[in-house]
Design an enzyme around this catalytic site. Structure first.
Site, PDB file in Angstrom:
ATOM      1  N   ASP A  32      22.225  46.365  18.329  1.00 17.95           N
ATOM      2  CA  ASP A  32      22.800  46.438  19.675  1.00 17.95           C
ATOM      3  C   ASP A  32      23.740  45.253  19.892  1.00 17.95           C
ATOM      4  O   ASP A  32      23.333  44.111  19.707  1.00 17.95           O
ATOM      5  CB  ASP A  32      21.673  46.429  20.714  1.00 17.95           C
ATOM      6  CG  ASP A  32      22.172  46.185  22.134  1.00 17.95           C
ATOM      7  OD1 ASP A  32      23.302  46.616  22.429  1.00 17.95           O
ATOM      8  OD2 ASP A  32      21.431  45.576  22.919  1.00 17.95           O
ATOM      9  N   ASP A  36      22.168  46.049  26.022  1.00 17.96           N
ATOM     10  CA  ASP A  36      21.447  47.060  26.808  1.00 17.96           C
ATOM     11  C   ASP A  36      20.172  47.523  26.114  1.00 17.96           C
ATOM     12  O   ASP A  36      19.450  48.374  26.629  1.00 17.96           O
ATOM     13  CB  ASP A  36      22.350  48.258  27.116  1.00 17.96           C
ATOM     14  CG  ASP A  36      22.751  49.056  25.881  1.00 17.96           C
ATOM     15  OD1 ASP A  36      22.402  48.636  24.751  1.00 17.96           O
ATOM     16  OD2 ASP A  36      23.418  50.097  26.044  1.00 17.96           O
ATOM     17  N   ASP A  40      24.272  50.517  18.790  1.00 17.64           N
ATOM     18  CA  ASP A  40      25.576  51.121  19.063  1.00 17.64           C
ATOM     19  C   ASP A  40      26.443  51.090  17.809  1.00 17.64           C
ATOM     20  O   ASP A  40      26.074  50.485  16.783  1.00 17.64           O
ATOM     21  CB  ASP A  40      26.263  50.414  20.233  1.00 17.64           C
ATOM     22  CG  ASP A  40      26.245  48.897  20.124  1.00 17.64           C
ATOM     23  OD1 ASP A  40      26.743  48.387  19.099  1.00 17.64           O
ATOM     24  OD2 ASP A  40      25.719  48.231  21.033  1.00 17.64           O
ATOM     25  N   ASP A 212      21.210  69.499   9.970  1.00 19.89           N
ATOM     26  CA  ASP A 212      19.844  69.462  10.489  1.00 19.89           C
ATOM     27  C   ASP A 212      19.243  70.872  10.546  1.00 19.89           C
ATOM     28  O   ASP A 212      19.894  71.816  11.004  1.00 19.89           O
ATOM     29  CB  ASP A 212      19.866  68.852  11.894  1.00 19.89           C
ATOM     30  CG  ASP A 212      18.484  68.635  12.463  1.00 19.89           C
ATOM     31  OD1 ASP A 212      17.742  67.822  11.909  1.00 19.89           O
ATOM     32  OD2 ASP A 212      18.157  69.292  13.473  1.00 19.89           O
ATOM     33  N   GLU A 266      19.042  70.243   5.408  1.00 26.31           N
ATOM     34  CA  GLU A 266      17.638  69.879   5.581  1.00 26.31           C
ATOM     35  C   GLU A 266      16.805  71.115   5.274  1.00 26.31           C
ATOM     36  O   GLU A 266      17.034  72.180   5.838  1.00 26.31           O
ATOM     37  CB  GLU A 266      17.367  69.401   7.007  1.00 26.31           C
ATOM     38  CG  GLU A 266      15.938  68.895   7.178  1.00 26.31           C
ATOM     39  CD  GLU A 266      15.634  68.485   8.611  1.00 26.31           C
ATOM     40  OE1 GLU A 266      14.820  67.573   8.795  1.00 26.31           O
ATOM     41  OE2 GLU A 266      16.200  69.083   9.541  1.00 26.31           O
TER      42      GLU A 266
END
Length: 567
Positions: A32, A36, A40, A212, A266
């Protein structure tokens, strides 16, 4: 690789993704930079040198799209927008450029079996029965006059796979959370929109996709109840839809046929025999499949844990070799964002054995047949988190299991919690441990999920400073794999399949062969190389190894023998 003949090695067509080692970044917990408490994209850029220092070739970036985060990003609200907590599209563009500048490639997650219920497509689909996008999702009438779900299909996150929509009285399908409605791949318009999304990211320059739960996109259109043989493990039913091969073949033709990209599926619920067709060297619509047979060897079903033995694990790889054949490519994925920490799962995370067992597992991961995937934090030996109660968990899967089992009185709280401490996905989602500063250097704010309290001893800064660390073992092993053709394209054979503590296997291209000998236990164990490896040269050995005739606890050795012709 100099031992190649044209574009083939040992019968395998050469591709960059076969010779690569991938590193998975789960951005929410990586780094980060804004304070926050949420990782990111700038945080990924900031720590790219840590990844590149391992010698990996490609990064798999878990979902970075706009999402309500019911399933931590796997519920996409806008496929063409970066999640605000991760930054903006300019940050993604900067990340892609920074990855390429370091000689690596970037593969992004793509979730097209389902979307978020907040996606504009679903908002329009549920608006009325006459909507132009009604058939973009799967709608059915309920049983018992509409009061009950259409069939007995179950969500993998608990409960029914159907949710009733009050506006129209119909039921929509969701194999995962109710806020993750399944897209209808029978709709030509929906498929076209999906392909447009994929082409958008390819046009930006990404090098492919990790797809996915892609095996679930073809549904059994009879919508009958589960057949008896699939009630305990419905994933094998849902991964065997009637038009799966057709849909995936169209996807390849429409999106990236002929491009130098990779499609990594996957394979939850995909058998090895089925996988052989999906990744066939000549005709398969996918390039690789991430299987669950090894990583979930200790799962009875869902959240439930079961004991396993080393011969059980070895049989997975032997069966994969037998059923998939020599050239159908495979992945090596023993941990990721959906599974416990590697060293806690397959090794021994107690202080006296953590480093040694993690190095042994790193050796296994980088020398078995297939493309290795390293999950963030495994390269420094991060461990499972010491959860104390269900209130400590974040994962929707764990909460669904608790609701299904404990709140109904079917299973005791103690039994479910004991299993989750071994199986939960949340273990892999605690913040990356960068250094010994507060919050492990992950954030200057309050982390979105707790940092493992062992971060002062286990962190990237300490690992990089220690020549004998897990991090540096990964570096040596990745370099060795790159320089050693049998470790990439060699045939696989288990040399002692029933040994309870040793995993000894060979990788061979004719007279150029490597023997990998691992003691995956805490007991010193006698070991003698097979006769055909007499006089072989050691090309890798764990620190503090045992005597020549035995392997020390959690010791790893790699021996190589080559004839003069193979030199």
């Amino acid at each position: 690789m100099s031992e190649s003949a044209g574009d083939r090695v040992n019968g395998h067509v050469r591709h960059w993704w076969k010779e690569a080692v991938f590193y998975q970044v789960w951005p929410r917990s990586f780094r980060d930079t804004t304070g926050d408490g949420i990782g990111d994209l700038q945080g990924v850029i900031e720590r790219l040198d840590h990844i590149a220092g391992l010698g990996v070739d490609a990064i798999w970036l878990s979902p970075h799209y706009d999402s309500p985060n019911v399933d931590n990003g796997y519920d996409i609200r806008d496929y063409l927008k970066v999640a605000a907590e991760y930054g903006a599209m300019a940050d993604f563009d900067a990340l892609l450029a920074a990855v390429k500048a370091r000689g690596m490639r970037l593969v992004v997650d793509m979730v097209v079996n389902h979307s978020s219920d907040e996606h504009a497509w679903f908002v329009e689909s549920r608006a009325s029965r006459e909507s132009d996008k009604r058939d973009w999702y799967i709608w059915r009438e309920g049983r018992d006059g509409g009061a009950a779900p259409p069939n007995d299909w179950r969500s993998f996150f608990g409960g029914s796979a159907w949710a009733r929509d009050d506006a129209t009285g119909a039921w929509y399908m969701h194999l995962f959370h109710a806020k993750q409605p399944d897209l209808n791949w029978e709709s030509e318009a929906a498929r076209a929109a999906i392909y447009d999304v994929m082409r958008f990211w390819l046009d930006k320059g990404v090098d492919g996709f990790r797809l996915d739960v892609i095996a679930f996109v073809s549904k059994d259109r009879s919508f009958a109840d589960y057949p008896p043989e699939h009630r305990a493990q419905p994933q094998y039913f849902h991964a065997n839809g009637p038009r799966l091969l057709e849909h995936l073949s169209e996807m390849r033709d429409e999106v990236y046929r002929g491009a130098d990209k990779v499609a990594i599926g996957e394979a939850f619920g995909v058998t090895f025999a089925q996988a052989a067709r999906l990744v066939d060297e000549e005709t398969g619509p996918l390039d690789m499949l991430i299987h669950f047979d090894a990583v979930r060897i200790d799962r009875a079903e869902g959240w439930r844990w079961r004991p396993w033995t080393l011969p059980d694990l070895k049989r997975v790889f032997s069966e994969q070799e037998r059923l998939m054949g020599r050239t159908a490519w495979r992945t090596l994925c023993l941990s990721n964002h959906d599974n416990p920490r590697l060293v806690s799962h397959f090794g021994d995370d107690r202080p006296e054995w953590r480093v040694r067992s993690a190095i042994a597992l790193a050796t296994l991961l980088t020398t078995l047949k297939g493309t290795p995937f390293v999950y963030q934090g495994d390269e420094i030996g991060m461990t499972n988190y010491p959860f104390r109660g269900i209130e400590d968990f974040d994962d929707v899967e764990a909460k669904g299991a608790w609701a299904d089992e404990v709140e109904t009185g079917r299973t005791s709280a103690q039994e479910v919690l004991a299993a989750l401490l071994k199986t939960s996905r949340d273990h892999a989602r605690t913040p990356m441990q960068w250094d010994a500063s507060p919050n492990a250097g992950f954030t200057t704010g309050a982390p979105w999920f707790p940092v493992n309290p062992n971060y002062r001893e286990i962190n990237a800064a300490a690992a990089q400073d220690d020549a004998g660390s897990i991090y540096h073992a990964y570096r040596r092993l990745i370099r060795l794999r790159r320089e050693t053709p049998p470790l990439v394209y060699g045939d696989y054979r288990d040399r002692d399949p029933e040994h309870a503590r040793l995993f000894v296997f060979e990788r061979r291209i004719a007279d150029d062969a490597c023997l990998v000998a691992l003691n995956l236990s805490g007991e010193a164990t006698p070991f003698a190389p097979p006769e055909d490896f007499a006089g072989a040269r050691a090309v890798f050995a764990s620190p503090q190894g045992g005597a020549e005739d035995r392997l020390a606890p959690w010791e790893a050795r790699i021996l190589r023998v080559r004839s003069m012709d193979a030199q």
